[in-house]
Design a protein around this motif. Structure first.
Motif, PDB file in Angstrom:
ATOM      1  N   MET A 237       0.695  -1.430   0.692  1.00  0.00           N
ATOM      2  CA  MET A 237      -0.106   0.311  -0.335  1.00  0.00           C
ATOM      3  C   MET A 237       0.397   1.564   0.245  1.00  0.00           C
ATOM      4  O   MET A 237       1.697   1.426   0.960  1.00  0.00           O
ATOM      5  CB  MET A 237      -1.127  -0.234   1.005  1.00  0.00           C
ATOM      6  CG  MET A 237      -2.310  -0.769   1.383  1.00  0.00           C
ATOM      7  SD  MET A 237      -3.403  -0.621  -0.100  1.00  0.00           S
ATOM      8  CE  MET A 237      -4.228   0.432   1.191  1.00  0.00           C
ATOM      9  N   HIS A 238       0.389   2.204  -0.892  1.00  0.00           N
ATOM     10  CA  HIS A 238       0.924   3.754  -0.627  1.00  0.00           C
ATOM     11  C   HIS A 238       2.402   3.537  -1.302  1.00  0.00           C
ATOM     12  O   HIS A 238       3.564   4.080  -1.144  1.00  0.00           O
ATOM     13  CB  HIS A 238       1.416   4.047   0.365  1.00  0.00           C
ATOM     14  CG  HIS A 238      -0.004   4.583   0.841  1.00  0.00           C
ATOM     15  ND1 HIS A 238      -1.012   4.793   0.803  1.00  0.00           N
ATOM     16  CD2 HIS A 238      -0.592   3.765   1.533  1.00  0.00           C
ATOM     17  CE1 HIS A 238      -2.353   5.076   1.463  1.00  0.00           C
ATOM     18  NE2 HIS A 238      -1.799   4.196   1.926  1.00  0.00           N
ATOM     19  N   TYR A 262      -0.684  -1.672 -14.314  1.00  0.00           N
ATOM     20  CA  TYR A 262      -0.602  -0.312 -14.334  1.00  0.00           C
ATOM     21  C   TYR A 262      -1.517  -0.444 -13.349  1.00  0.00           C
ATOM     22  O   TYR A 262      -1.600   1.015 -12.391  1.00  0.00           O
ATOM     23  CB  TYR A 262      -0.323   0.974 -15.135  1.00  0.00           C
ATOM     24  CG  TYR A 262      -1.870   1.250 -15.392  1.00  0.00           C
ATOM     25  CD1 TYR A 262      -1.806   0.329 -16.733  1.00  0.00           C
ATOM     26  CD2 TYR A 262      -2.559   2.677 -15.560  1.00  0.00           C
ATOM     27  CE1 TYR A 262      -3.060   0.302 -17.226  1.00  0.00           C
ATOM     28  CE2 TYR A 262      -3.522   2.825 -15.712  1.00  0.00           C
ATOM     29  CZ  TYR A 262      -3.375   1.825 -16.800  1.00  0.00           C
ATOM     30  OH  TYR A 262      -5.225   2.783 -17.433  1.00  0.00           O
ATOM     31  N   LEU A 263      -2.840  -1.103 -13.373  1.00  0.00           N
ATOM     32  CA  LEU A 263      -4.050   0.000 -12.400  1.00  0.00           C
ATOM     33  C   LEU A 263      -3.416  -0.539 -11.078  1.00  0.00           C
ATOM     34  O   LEU A 263      -4.448  -1.044 -10.305  1.00  0.00           O
ATOM     35  CB  LEU A 263      -5.226  -1.279 -12.980  1.00  0.00           C
ATOM     36  CG  LEU A 263      -5.579  -0.095 -14.340  1.00  0.00           C
ATOM     37  CD1 LEU A 263      -6.564  -1.057 -15.206  1.00  0.00           C
ATOM     38  CD2 LEU A 263      -5.899   1.183 -13.639  1.00  0.00           C
ATOM     39  N   LEU A 265      -1.576   0.230  -9.206  1.00  0.00           N
ATOM     40  CA  LEU A 265      -1.006   1.667  -8.588  1.00  0.00           C
ATOM     41  C   LEU A 265      -2.850   2.255  -8.622  1.00  0.00           C
ATOM     42  O   LEU A 265      -2.363   2.800  -7.108  1.00  0.00           O
ATOM     43  CB  LEU A 265      -1.384   2.777  -9.457  1.00  0.00           C
ATOM     44  CG  LEU A 265       0.259   2.617 -10.605  1.00  0.00           C
ATOM     45  CD1 LEU A 265       0.526   3.787 -11.357  1.00  0.00           C
ATOM     46  CD2 LEU A 265       1.809   2.343  -9.885  1.00  0.00           C
ATOM     47  N   LEU A 266      -4.143   1.731  -8.945  1.00  0.00           N
ATOM     48  CA  LEU A 266      -5.153   2.058  -8.560  1.00  0.00           C
ATOM     49  C   LEU A 266      -5.417   1.374  -6.910  1.00  0.00           C
ATOM     50  O   LEU A 266      -5.540   1.420  -6.130  1.00  0.00           O
ATOM     51  CB  LEU A 266      -6.681   2.284  -9.044  1.00  0.00           C
ATOM     52  CG  LEU A 266      -7.544   2.525  -9.206  1.00  0.00           C
ATOM     53  CD1 LEU A 266      -8.270   2.495 -10.168  1.00  0.00           C
ATOM     54  CD2 LEU A 266      -8.680   1.236  -8.304  1.00  0.00           C
ATOM     55  N   VAL A 267      -4.779   0.279  -6.634  1.00  0.00           N
ATOM     56  CA  VAL A 267      -6.036  -0.644  -5.781  1.00  0.00           C
ATOM     57  C   VAL A 267      -5.035  -0.756  -4.393  1.00  0.00           C
ATOM     58  O   VAL A 267      -5.400  -0.892  -3.619  1.00  0.00           O
ATOM     59  CB  VAL A 267      -5.617  -2.533  -6.202  1.00  0.00           C
ATOM     60  CG1 VAL A 267      -5.515  -3.369  -5.323  1.00  0.00           C
ATOM     61  CG2 VAL A 267      -6.754  -2.474  -7.592  1.00  0.00           C
ATOM     62  N   ARG A 269      -3.284   2.281  -3.983  1.00  0.00           N
ATOM     63  CA  ARG A 269      -3.030   2.998  -4.172  1.00  0.00           C
ATOM     64  C   ARG A 269      -1.350   4.202  -3.968  1.00  0.00           C
ATOM     65  O   ARG A 269      -0.839   4.381  -3.330  1.00  0.00           O
ATOM     66  CB  ARG A 269      -3.351   4.185  -2.753  1.00  0.00           C
ATOM     67  CG  ARG A 269      -5.264   3.807  -2.157  1.00  0.00           C
ATOM     68  CD  ARG A 269      -5.382   1.863  -2.203  1.00  0.00           C
ATOM     69  NE  ARG A 269      -6.313   2.058  -0.806  1.00  0.00           N
ATOM     70  CZ  ARG A 269      -7.590   1.018  -0.851  1.00  0.00           C
ATOM     71  NH1 ARG A 269      -7.519   0.429  -1.433  1.00  0.00           N
ATOM     72  NH2 ARG A 269      -8.242   0.959  -0.254  1.00  0.00           N
ATOM     73  N   ALA A 270      -0.854   3.316  -5.176  1.00  0.00           N
ATOM     74  CA  ALA A 270       0.781   3.724  -5.670  1.00  0.00           C
ATOM     75  C   ALA A 270       0.850   4.510  -6.229  1.00  0.00           C
ATOM     76  O   ALA A 270       0.053   5.069  -7.379  1.00  0.00           O
ATOM     77  CB  ALA A 270       1.439   2.349  -5.509  1.00  0.00           C
ATOM     78  N   ARG A 271       1.978   5.741  -6.595  1.00  0.00           N
ATOM     79  CA  ARG A 271       2.113   6.083  -7.513  1.00  0.00           C
ATOM     80  C   ARG A 271       3.679   5.812  -8.180  1.00  0.00           C
ATOM     81  O   ARG A 271       4.484   4.856  -7.270  1.00  0.00           O
ATOM     82  CB  ARG A 271       2.678   7.612  -6.889  1.00  0.00           C
ATOM     83  CG  ARG A 271       3.656   8.281  -6.262  1.00  0.00           C
ATOM     84  CD  ARG A 271       4.075   9.091  -5.939  1.00  0.00           C
ATOM     85  NE  ARG A 271       5.483   9.465  -5.061  1.00  0.00           N
ATOM     86  CZ  ARG A 271       5.625   9.676  -4.180  1.00  0.00           C
ATOM     87  NH1 ARG A 271       3.802  10.393  -3.174  1.00  0.00           N
ATOM     88  NH2 ARG A 271       6.958   9.905  -3.191  1.00  0.00           N
ATOM     89  N   MET A 272       3.563   5.981  -9.692  1.00  0.00           N
ATOM     90  CA  MET A 272       4.558   5.614 -10.154  1.00  0.00           C
ATOM     91  C   MET A 272       4.950   7.423 -10.613  1.00  0.00           C
ATOM     92  O   MET A 272       4.594   8.151 -11.275  1.00  0.00           O
ATOM     93  CB  MET A 272       4.388   4.870 -11.325  1.00  0.00           C
ATOM     94  CG  MET A 272       5.197   4.351 -12.595  1.00  0.00           C
ATOM     95  SD  MET A 272       4.623   2.763 -13.555  1.00  0.00           S
ATOM     96  CE  MET A 272       3.382   3.328 -14.492  1.00  0.00           C
TER      97      MET A 272
END
Lengths: 335, 335
Positions: A237-238, A262-263, A265-267, A269-272
């Protein structure tokens, strides 16, 4: 000074892998330094995966190398003559001087280095752009926190080997990805990585599950492609995915493989996030001091892969990066 | 209360598009509320693109809907009988009550709504999850700043239409992407978008260049696929890509199309970040107050697409989302 300056210039825009015909080997007269300038002899030339991108004619963070131009490269030169107050004969100077034997410079973008602190080549690696890239990518973009799990791809390369060791120095659990048993052994046995995955022979997803059972907090990506996709399935997470490079994609003749996962990132709550090291220029000195201190304390070991030859060996040496033949920072030392 | 409760249950995991056979239409006895519970009659059922993801058996931000379970859905019910102190007959209550005609609830996760402030269906749209998603996605994840250029895909949908209008209310230039002339005209003429691109008939990259000449500061993505890739080519420096959804990919039987142009995150020092609205639950009330005020001031216009029918119409109505047939928030009103 000899009469001629051997240079490597870009002859054609490569399609896919860079071919010998894409380069022009030529000899120019050696310039006199002239007022306010210094002349130097090239001692070490840096070879970097990013060079491949500089050869393409597309918008990027630097303009492409022009057809007919001397190939852009960082290098360390030894000053031979000078009319510049800041540079004296015998000084070693690092700058973007290009793939050529002799250099004349007005000193802009050039920095004198202290060879009593570290060998000249280190200023192209751990104390140069790769070291700065690892430092700011991990600590600023990755916002690394003590005790987190960090995964580094291209971990045996110039940036990855420093990034992993900085993460260790910062108290993190570090898993490296590299190709081949030699590199993998070096990462765990010499550089102190907690675990390593040989992407050529192991199931990367499965091994990430094993070595990062609670998920990846920071994924420092130098390679892109399938390994990025595997890492995305294991984010905590994060999590932060630091986009440093994508060496697996640079020689593509087809479009870059986008990260299919890349989805997550949604599940999660992450960032690239991407970055370019030049933006941190004002803080290079501080970073170099900290990296130097870690080197001095034995917490960072500097791995350099030195090829000795002439500028004519530049094209073949560059190819080593894309075949994964270097261990640590690849430099060409001019004999 | 009638004797039977018509329900839609998941019969099988869909492969690709959801087919009629993936659902089971059944009738169960209606429960009595019992101690500490209330009973209600469903008035409006929410239809959301995210529902497609809930049908797949893979790790996500919510567990998948089980085979044989009543389909998960947000809805507004009217209380018919109650032994719960907080809910009285005649009250309208929003919650995740599922696709069924009658509901018995202990009140957990249920919220009484004020139908004098807004019609009940609005609590499934602008004042419900889609509104919250637009608000926190744009302002928290997107870190929107006054005067920036915002691009919203799926702009005529429940989330996109609110996101675009919030961006306008915050003083931004807003470009919407939607499919078909009717939706496009609605966005500019009714909702006040500065520009709109019909992705079905226009060259998205070219139009983005025209309508966002200085680049995109925030790209709010509901669709993924080719449109995400086009937006990535037009990022401004330090842009934020908000990963809200990827409706173009949800019915894929092949892997999700990853964004081939993700390396522009590096070139533009940009980030791509995902989120799940539930994380902001503590701030829903504040967001709803602000959105309500904008609605009251005429700065946000609520677009709802109401299909009137029975719960048996749920499967066909859900399909409308993936065919792009709804304008604004899609709800099924039980006749």
């Amino acid at each position: 000074m000899p009469a001629t300056n051997r240079q490597i210039r870009l002859a054609a825009r490569p399609v896919g892998e860079v071919k010998p015909d894409d380069w022009q080997h030529c000899s120019e007269p050696v310039d006199e330094p002239g007022p306010g300038r210094f002349a130097g002899r090239t001692r070490f030339i840096s070879l970097d995966p990013a060079m491949r991108g500089w050869l393409d004619d597309r918008p990027s963070y630097l303009p492409p190398v022009g057809i007919g131009d001397v190939m852009r490269a960082g290098s360390v030169v030894e000053v031979t003559a000078s009319d510049h107050p800041d540079f004296q004969p015998g000084d070693h100077v690092v700058g973007t001087f290009g793939v050529q034997e002799y250099v004349v410079s007005d000193g802009r973008g050039a920095m004198k280095v202290d060879t009593s602190l570290a060998p000249p080549s280190t200023y192209l690696g751990a104390l140069g752009m790769p070291g700065m890239t690892a430092y700011f990518g991990l600590l600023d973009v990755g916002a690394l926190k003590d005790g987190e799990t960090v995964v580094v791809s291209g971990a045996a390369g110039a940036v990855g080997s420093i990034a992993g060791q900085i993460a260790k120095a910062k108290g993190c659990r570090v898993v490296g990805l590299a190709g081949g048993p030699e590199k993998c052994a070096m990462l765990t046995d010499e550089l102190g990585f907690d675990a390593v995955i040989d992407y050529r022979t192991e199931d990367v997803r499965k091994e990430l599950r094993r070595h990062a059972p609670d998920g990846i907090d920071v994924y420092f990506d130098n390679v892109g492609g399938d390994i990025l996709d595997a890492a995305l399935t294991r984010l905590a997470m994060h999590a932060r995915v630091v986009v440093c490079g994508a060496i697996s994609q640079y020689n593509n003749t087809t479009p870059v493989k986008g990260p299919s996962n890349y989805l997550s990132l949604l599940v999660r709550r992450a960032r690239m996030e991407g970055f370019v090291v030049f933006d941190y220029a004002e803080r290079y000195a501080q970073a170099a001091r900290e990296i130097s201190a870690w080197i001095g304390a034995g917490r960072i070991k500097v791995k350099e892969h030195v090829v000795t030859g002439s500028v004519d060996d530049f094209p073949e040496t560059l190819g080593m990066l894309f075949r994964g033949e270097n261990v640590g920072k690849l430099v060409l030392e001019l004999a």
